[in-house]
Design a protein around this motif. Structure first.
Motif, PDB file in Angstrom:
ATOM      1  N   SER A 230       0.845  -1.214   0.000  1.00 46.18           N
ATOM      2  CA  SER A 230       0.000   0.000   0.000  1.00 46.18           C
ATOM      3  C   SER A 230       0.868   1.246   0.000  1.00 46.18           C
ATOM      4  CB  SER A 230      -0.884   0.062   1.255  1.00 46.18           C
ATOM      5  OG  SER A 230      -1.743  -1.022   1.302  1.00 46.18           O
ATOM      6  N   MET A 231       1.861   1.265   0.867  1.00 51.61           N
ATOM      7  CA  MET A 231       2.720   2.439   0.990  1.00 51.61           C
ATOM      8  C   MET A 231       3.541   2.658  -0.286  1.00 51.61           C
ATOM      9  SD  MET A 231       5.430   3.281   3.981  1.00 51.61           S
ATOM     10  CE  MET A 231       4.498   3.931   5.347  1.00 51.61           C
ATOM     11  N   SER A 232       3.934   1.557  -0.922  1.00 54.83           N
ATOM     12  CA  SER A 232       4.742   1.658  -2.138  1.00 54.83           C
ATOM     13  C   SER A 232       3.998   2.361  -3.262  1.00 54.83           C
ATOM     14  CB  SER A 232       5.155   0.261  -2.609  1.00 54.83           C
ATOM     15  OG  SER A 232       5.983  -0.333  -1.654  1.00 54.83           O
ATOM     16  N   GLU A 233       2.664   2.264  -3.235  1.00 53.28           N
ATOM     17  CA  GLU A 233       1.866   2.918  -4.285  1.00 53.28           C
ATOM     18  C   GLU A 233       2.012   4.436  -4.250  1.00 53.28           C
ATOM     19  OE1 GLU A 233      -2.160   1.070  -5.374  1.00 53.28           O
ATOM     20  OE2 GLU A 233      -1.906   0.514  -3.266  1.00 53.28           O
ATOM     21  N   TRP A 234       2.539   4.982  -3.159  1.00 55.38           N
ATOM     22  CA  TRP A 234       2.753   6.433  -3.094  1.00 55.38           C
ATOM     23  C   TRP A 234       3.807   6.885  -4.087  1.00 55.38           C
ATOM     24  CZ3 TRP A 234       3.520   7.050   2.943  1.00 55.38           C
ATOM     25  CH2 TRP A 234       2.319   6.692   3.583  1.00 55.38           C
ATOM     26  N   ARG A 236       5.430   7.474  -7.534  1.00 53.14           N
ATOM     27  CA  ARG A 236       4.851   7.637  -8.866  1.00 53.14           C
ATOM     28  C   ARG A 236       5.294   6.514  -9.809  1.00 53.14           C
ATOM     29  NH1 ARG A 236       5.724  13.373 -11.421  1.00 53.14           N
ATOM     30  NH2 ARG A 236       7.838  12.649 -11.117  1.00 53.14           N
TER      31      ARG A 236
END
Ligand SMILES: [Zn+2]
Length: 272
Positions: A230-234, A236
């Motif tokens: 989830s955090m990795s989706e931050w 770009r």
């Protein structure tokens, strides 16, 4: 002739436990001493082959493992944490060859001493263009980008296999045989150093001039827990491709490595 060495320690002969390679633990002095022995063997082999410059990047944990006074005085030493280019700090297109010393198998390999892929508490699996890889495959992206051939890899039999599969014609010094994650049969330190010195020297004979490989790369990373994805989706360009998995496409190997390192740094905050 300029040689870059990325030095890890899990794959060094005689190393079989985290306590030998973790700063502050009882056996750490043993691990450091074994590590510097193999690094010096590689440096010696490089100079025996006619190298003018050897730069060693201490690439394990806090990256102050190699005691500066014990490293062959002809080499330059890069040490310390954090580095923008991590295990490849210091490499650029001025080098003619790279060595990966003391490397180890990817997390998920059945017979790989102290197996992990960068962060054992965050990364479950990493794939490049659909193929599961360890640190050799990931770090190779950067060497290819700069047109620096990786000519020597040292470690256990699993490390040797990954190296041979990814890098045709690679010289390998197989200094131990892993039974699992916490046991291995090693050559004696002196024998390991002998074969590393020889392999380093031989690898630099008839130096290949590889073309620059600035190809687009797709990377997929599966984390231990979904929160890390989830955090990795931050970041770009990084997309969720499964509950614990993200993927991204990079224009070249350097961009892929930088994005991967960004994910690694970001998800560190979620490691328990
Ligand atoms: Zn390491």
């Amino acid at each position: 002739m300029d040689v870059f060495i990325s030095a890890d320690v899990e794959g060094v002969a005689g190393i079989a436990s985290w306590s030998q390679i973790t700063p502050g633990s009882d056996d750490y002095a043993v691990g450091r001493s074994l590590m510097v022995g193999e690094v010096n063997a590689a440096i010696e082999g490089a100079f025996d082959a006619g190298a003018d410059r050897v730069v060693v990047n201490d690439s394990h944990s806090r990256m102050t493992n190699l005691p500066p006074e014990q490293v062959d005085a002809r080499a330059r030493l890069i040490s310390g944490h954090y580095k923008p280019m991590y295990m490849l700090q210091g490499i650029d297109d001025s080098f003619d060859a790279a060595f990966f010393i003391g490397y180890h198998g990817a997390i998920g390999e059945p017979e790989a001493i102290l197996s992990h892929t960068y962060n054992p508490r965050a990364i479950w699996e990493a794939k490049i263009d659909g193929r599961a890889v360890g640190e050799i495959g990931i770090n190779l992206l950067v060497c290819e980008y700069f047109g620096v051939p990786v000519l020597l890899v040292t470690g256990d039999q699993t490390t040797a296999l990954e190296a041979r599969e990814l890098i045709p014609g690679i010289h390998v010094a197989e200094v131990k045989r892993s039974f699992g994650r916490y046991s291995a049969e090693s050559l004696s330190p002196s024998e390991a150093r002998k074969i590393i010195r020889r392999a380093a020297e031989e690898s630099l004979q008839g130096l290949p001039k590889p073309p620059l490989l600035r190809r687009a790369v797709t990377m997929e990373v599966t984390f231990l827990v979904a929160d890390m994805a989830s955090m990795s989706e931050w970041v770009r360009g990084v997309e969720r491709s499964g509950p614990r998995t993200v993927s991204f496409r990079a224009a070249d190997g350097l961009e892929a490595y930088q994005t991967f390192y960004a994910l690694l740094t970001l998800t560190r905050s979620l490691v328990e």
